[in-house]
Design an enzyme around this catalytic site. Structure first.
Site, mmCIF file in Angstrom:
data_model
loop_
_atom_site.group_PDB
_atom_site.id
_atom_site.type_symbol
_atom_site.label_atom_id
_atom_site.label_comp_id
_atom_site.label_asym_id
_atom_site.label_seq_id
_atom_site.Cartn_x
_atom_site.Cartn_y
_atom_site.Cartn_z
ATOM 1 N N ASP A 68 1.331 -1.489 0.360
ATOM 2 C CA ASP A 68 -0.094 0.162 0.179
ATOM 3 C C ASP A 68 0.567 1.393 -0.013
ATOM 4 O OD1 ASP A 68 0.207 -0.783 2.303
ATOM 5 O OD2 ASP A 68 -0.885 0.041 3.560
ATOM 6 N N GLU A 135 -0.630 -2.206 5.474
ATOM 7 C CA GLU A 135 0.549 -2.105 6.066
ATOM 8 C C GLU A 135 0.468 -1.195 6.829
ATOM 9 O OE1 GLU A 135 4.025 -1.255 8.812
ATOM 10 O OE2 GLU A 135 3.219 0.013 6.117
HETATM 11 ZN ZN ZN Z 1 5.292 3.780 6.174
HETATM 12 ZN ZN ZN Z 2 6.553 1.237 5.480
#
Ligand code: ZN
Ligand code: ZN
Length: 404
Positions: A68, A135
């Site tokens: 991401d 994440e």
């Molecule tokens: Zn980051």
């Molecule tokens: Zn990262």
């Protein structure tokens, strides 16, 4: 290798996607893995992709990349800079940039799988390539575990992964034990009684209460945590009121907490709750304040012996100068969730990506903090070569150390 790393990277960099919106990225990953002959499962934890490369008897190694990007307006001026927009969880239209370098992670893991496929006669075992969503919001790894990651893919013997960082390109940063901080986002709501700004005696002013809470929170780390421990409590947002002559009824604080052990995390959280409750009582607040934990990253703890073993393999391949202990990182990562869920060791390292000459000059001038853009900066721009090749090599060296 058949993969053109730079082409894959610049394409991903031009087309960043926010957490859980990594549809295009996941499609590219799945296509590459399928073309390489892996068994592929998509939609794992919403947008995650898992590829299994089975190559006979032997250990199973999980290699992880996150996919991401962030709501950041890119300011690198690079020819492949992102102009993408996305929709954040609150429905706002926002700029999107791979400001944390997850496009490097995806590219390098695809390159490593490619190299391991090409070289499959020289090793045996199973590689599980995990491309994780979300994440940045701290929930992607858990989402994949909850979506039966380890029921469908073989359970690994070790979890390996890397994060691009502003260390010099060609250098790996790794340390055994606690490495990245645990992070908690905490929202504090303070309740007062609103009224006219000219008549404070008729009110309980939540702005003054918020000010007391903010100042008192500064004593948590300085007075309650041992000087040998590392912890951070930051009040990053303060919201109250609509007009200067109205005392509002409520104030909201947004806190970020960092710690490296569960015990310290509990201590921080307990102190925040106690101070908030105490200050609200001292102010005569008409309602109990609330303290809610939003996203929460566990501290990233590298397994000591597995890290020593992997770091030795790095030294053998990259030389002693190619491996450094960067000290504790106050940033956070949820990769540890995969290792914890599988009940196996984690080895996670930093992959240098800064121009080594620029890094050396800034180090000599004492301007590392101001001159070298870090992850999440709109100017974060990994030097593509040798970073991409080095990132592939690091994953292959680490995987080969554990495979048969
Ligand atoms: Zn980051
Ligand atoms: Zn990262």
């Amino acid at each position: 290798m058949t993969l053109d790393l730079e082409a894959v990277y610049t394409d991903l960099h031009r087309h960043p996607e926010l957490s859980y919106a990594e549809h295009r990225t996941a499609g590219i990953v799945a296509d590459h893995l399928t073309a390489l002959g892996l068994e592929v499962r998509t939609g794992v934890g919403r947008t995650g992709v898992v590829g299994v490369l089975a190559n006979g008897d032997g250990p199973t190694v999980l290699l992880r990349a996150d996919m991401d990007a962030l709501p950041v307006q890119e300011e690198t001026g690079l020819p492949y800079a992102s102009t993408a927009r996305g929709t954040d969880p609150d429905g706002n239209d926002v700029p999107v940039m791979h400001a944390c370098g997850h496009d490097v992670h995806v590219t390098c893991l695809l390159g490593a799988v490619d190299a391991l496929v090409a070289d499959r006669a020289s090793w045996s075992g199973t590689v599980v390539a995990v491309f994780q969503p979300a994440e940045e919001v701290g929930t992607g790894a858990q989402a994949m575990v909850d979506d039966d990651l380890f029921e469908h893919a073989p359970r690994p013997d070790v979890v390996l992964g890397q994060h691009v960082s502003p260390l010099p390109a060609g250098v790996i940063g790794v340390r055994p034990g606690p490495f990245f901080a645990g992070a908690d986002a905490v929202t504090v709501r303070l309740f007062g009684r609103g009224g006219h700004g000219s008549r404070p005696e008729t009110t309980v002013d939540p702005v003054v209460l918020a000010a007391s809470v903010i100042m008192r929170l500064q004593t948590v780390v300085s007075r309650e945590i041992a000087a040998t421990e590392t912890a951070v409590v930051t009040v990053g947002t303060v919201h109250a009121g609509t007009k200067e002559n109205i005392i509002p009824g409520e104030a909201t604080l947004g806190l970020s907490m960092r710690s490296y052990s569960a015990a310290t995390r509990e201590r921080l959280l307990g102190s925040v709750r106690r101070i908030v409750a105490g200050e609200a009582a001292a102010a005569g607040a008409p309602a109990e304040p609330t303290v809610t934990v939003g996203y929460s990253f566990p501290a990233l703890v590298n397994d000591a012996s597995a890290t020593d073993r992997t770091a030795a393999a790095f030294r053998a391949s990259f030389g002693d100068q190619g491996v450094t202990d960067p000290g504790l990182v106050t940033g956070s990562e949820d990769v540890g969730t995969l290792a914890t869920a599988a009940g196996v060791p984690l080895v996670f390292w930093l992959l240098g990506s800064e121009d080594p000459q620029r890094f050396a000059a800034a180090l000599a001038a004492g301007t590392l903090d101001s001159e070298i853009p870090s992850n999440h900066s709109p100017r974060f721009a990994p030097q593509l070569h040798p970073t991409l090749e080095h990132g592939v090599e690091a994953l292959v060296v680490a995987a080969r150390e554990w495979l048969g």
